[in-house]
Scaffold this motif. Sequence first.
Motif, PDB file in Angstrom:
ATOM      1  N   GLY A 202       1.331  -1.223  -0.135  1.00  0.00           N
ATOM      2  CA  GLY A 202      -0.112   0.029   0.035  1.00  0.00           C
ATOM      3  C   GLY A 202       0.575   1.213   0.255  1.00  0.00           C
ATOM      4  N   LEU A 203       0.024   2.347   0.212  1.00  0.00           N
ATOM      5  CA  LEU A 203       0.737   3.543  -0.326  1.00  0.00           C
ATOM      6  C   LEU A 203       0.244   4.726   0.931  1.00  0.00           C
ATOM      7  N   LEU A 204       1.045   5.858   1.388  1.00  0.00           N
ATOM      8  CA  LEU A 204       0.935   6.656   2.432  1.00  0.00           C
ATOM      9  C   LEU A 204       1.534   7.826   1.461  1.00  0.00           C
ATOM     10  N   GLY A 205       0.628   8.826   1.259  1.00  0.00           N
ATOM     11  CA  GLY A 205       2.375   9.792   1.003  1.00  0.00           C
ATOM     12  C   GLY A 205       1.618  11.367   1.833  1.00  0.00           C
ATOM     13  N   GLU A 206       2.445  12.068   2.535  1.00  0.00           N
ATOM     14  CA  GLU A 206       2.908  12.947   2.666  1.00  0.00           C
ATOM     15  C   GLU A 206       3.323  14.131   2.902  1.00  0.00           C
ATOM     16  N   GLU A 207       3.090  15.149   2.412  1.00  0.00           N
ATOM     17  CA  GLU A 207       3.756  16.428   2.211  1.00  0.00           C
ATOM     18  C   GLU A 207       4.307  16.990   3.410  1.00  0.00           C
ATOM     19  N   ILE A 208       5.092  17.785   4.272  1.00  0.00           N
ATOM     20  CA  ILE A 208       5.127  18.635   5.171  1.00  0.00           C
ATOM     21  C   ILE A 208       5.890  19.823   5.017  1.00  0.00           C
ATOM     22  N   THR A 209       5.283  20.915   5.743  1.00  0.00           N
ATOM     23  CA  THR A 209       5.788  22.201   5.392  1.00  0.00           C
ATOM     24  C   THR A 209       5.850  22.321   6.710  1.00  0.00           C
ATOM     25  N   ILE A 210       7.697  23.424   7.011  1.00  0.00           N
ATOM     26  CA  ILE A 210       7.757  23.726   8.249  1.00  0.00           C
ATOM     27  C   ILE A 210       8.256  24.858   8.335  1.00  0.00           C
ATOM     28  N   GLU A 211       7.357  25.856   9.303  1.00  0.00           N
ATOM     29  CA  GLU A 211       7.569  27.050   8.908  1.00  0.00           C
ATOM     30  C   GLU A 211       7.532  28.070  10.248  1.00  0.00           C
ATOM     31  N   GLY A 212       9.060  28.647  10.138  1.00  0.00           N
ATOM     32  CA  GLY A 212       9.990  29.889  11.386  1.00  0.00           C
ATOM     33  C   GLY A 212       9.610  31.424  11.509  1.00  0.00           C
ATOM     34  N   PRO A 213      10.895  31.184  10.986  1.00  0.00           N
ATOM     35  CA  PRO A 213      10.721  32.904  10.415  1.00  0.00           C
ATOM     36  C   PRO A 213       9.222  33.777   9.973  1.00  0.00           C
ATOM     37  N   SER A 214       8.360  35.206   9.821  1.00  0.00           N
ATOM     38  CA  SER A 214       8.018  34.895   9.053  1.00  0.00           C
ATOM     39  C   SER A 214       8.092  35.641   7.318  1.00  0.00           C
ATOM     40  N   LEU A 215      10.027  35.365   7.132  1.00  0.00           N
ATOM     41  CA  LEU A 215      10.866  36.250   5.740  1.00  0.00           C
ATOM     42  C   LEU A 215      11.568  35.409   5.964  1.00  0.00           C
ATOM     43  N   ASP A 216      11.888  35.163   4.741  1.00  0.00           N
ATOM     44  CA  ASP A 216      13.466  34.822   4.336  1.00  0.00           C
ATOM     45  C   ASP A 216      14.415  35.391   5.201  1.00  0.00           C
ATOM     46  N   LEU A 217      15.549  35.171   6.062  1.00  0.00           N
ATOM     47  CA  LEU A 217      16.741  36.828   6.984  1.00  0.00           C
ATOM     48  C   LEU A 217      17.651  36.271   6.320  1.00  0.00           C
ATOM     49  N   HIS A 218      18.456  37.450   6.566  1.00  0.00           N
ATOM     50  CA  HIS A 218      19.833  37.567   6.029  1.00  0.00           C
ATOM     51  C   HIS A 218      20.793  36.366   6.819  1.00  0.00           C
ATOM     52  N   SER A 219      21.293  35.161   6.992  1.00  0.00           N
ATOM     53  CA  SER A 219      21.710  33.839   7.734  1.00  0.00           C
ATOM     54  C   SER A 219      23.012  35.168   8.481  1.00  0.00           C
ATOM     55  N   GLY A 220      23.435  35.838   8.298  1.00  0.00           N
ATOM     56  CA  GLY A 220      24.715  36.505   9.029  1.00  0.00           C
ATOM     57  C   GLY A 220      23.366  38.177  10.163  1.00  0.00           C
ATOM     58  N   MET A 221      22.638  38.375   9.533  1.00  0.00           N
ATOM     59  CA  MET A 221      21.872  38.939  10.566  1.00  0.00           C
ATOM     60  C   MET A 221      20.824  38.493  11.880  1.00  0.00           C
ATOM     61  N   TYR A 222      20.863  37.373  11.222  1.00  0.00           N
ATOM     62  CA  TYR A 222      20.115  36.880  12.416  1.00  0.00           C
ATOM     63  C   TYR A 222      20.261  34.621  12.158  1.00  0.00           C
TER      64      TYR A 222
END
Length: 460
Positions: A202-222
Amino acid sequence: MSAELDPVLAHIDAELPNALERLKELLRIPSISTDPAFAADCDKAADWLTADLASIGFDSSKRETPGHPMVLGHVEGTGPHLMFYGHYDVQPVDPLDLWDNDPFDPQIEDTPKGQVIRGRGTSDDKGQLMTFVEACRAWKAVHGTLPAKISLFFEGEEESGSPSLVPFMQENAAELTADMALICDTGLFDDETPAVTTRLRGLLGEEITIEGPSLDLHSGMYGGAAMNPIRVLSKIIAALHDDNGRITVPGFYDGVPELTNEQRAQWEDLGFDDKAFLGDVGLNTPAGEAGRSTLEMIWSRPTCEVNGIIGGYTGDGFKTVLPSKASAKISFRLVGDQDPHAIRDSFRKMVTDMLPPDCTATFRGHGASQASTMSTDNPMFEQARLALSDEWPRPAAFIGSGGSIPIAGHFKDILGMDAMLIGFGRDDDAIHSPNEKYALDSFHRGIRSWARILDKLAHG
Ligand code: BES
Ligand code: ZN
């Protein structure tokens, strides 16, 4: 074997070039079911099949559904009522640059193992479904009738989880019920050994989305202060298997049966060459649960696989971004009595419980079908096995398969019918992959096999 069979086999041999031309016509229609851009092509493939069945003398019709249409064909006859199923939809072709030729301009090619026809859908499943259609065509051309009451049922959504199938089967139950279903969407055991497949996962499919900050961030600043959703997703994915290859979703193994000793002995007798199976795809070491044979890993054990990961910057060059979200497409192959809905709930809870502060998870389900195991008690199984053994160099085997074909279980649970899965695909056909092919030997012997099976089921 009846006296009717020989002239049909001779006709099949003489007609092979024309049968290939017909198959090429169907292959040229890009009926990719999962991509809405190809909806008109799915419709066109259904029209082509409806017309082709009518040309053989079937009472055929295209049936609309909320998704892609079904095609049905019936012919009256004496003897058992046989219901043949195949699917006319195909998988997407990407990555297109890995194809040596246009996927929808099929070509015959010489290879060290014999001639093949190459293109999307050659093996899964247009080439396979046409083996049955060509056997019917030949029988009708030679004898003016078919040896049994035969119905055909073609679906255009199998590769995208068959969303319209259950309601369609329920609404058309009387028309779809027969003495036995025949499904041509599986493989040979090896190049010389035909097979009746008696179990599918049989087959079960799941798509998961993890959300954190409200926008893409500069990885040095944040970076450092802000949680990165890719880091969260990676941790979740890494936690899905333990060091022995077992899946850690709570309750996942409920309903997973152990093989009986008889089953284990039968599989050992098959002499499966796992070195060659993995070696052919550039691997050496089975990667499933510790202590299980390779055949068990693909036929009788459940799996969890990540089929795709999306997140962050994946273009050329480098970008120091801390993305606001990340997602993954995850599928579970199921066996025995595993309950896809219970596993879905448990998986979602496990993921949610692992979330750190400030992160959320959203889930999208993609189909949930149970495993199916066919009982071989119906004498038609033995008749089909004998008919296949007459055609191929080696006697036919009863085998398992790791793939999923949602309708196989529905014939039983909705219509109360047994289904025989008989197909002629080979492990190196590259189904779902670039440069898919079907051996001409599979196509030719496949057509001859169905003629022999029809003869045996009709005449004993
Ligand atoms: N024909 C395959 C199933 C298959 C593959 C049987 C290999 C035997 C050997 C079928 O078309 C398929 O690919 N099904 C999908 C099902 C899904 C999208 C619901 C699968 O197994 O991934
Ligand atoms: Zn298929």
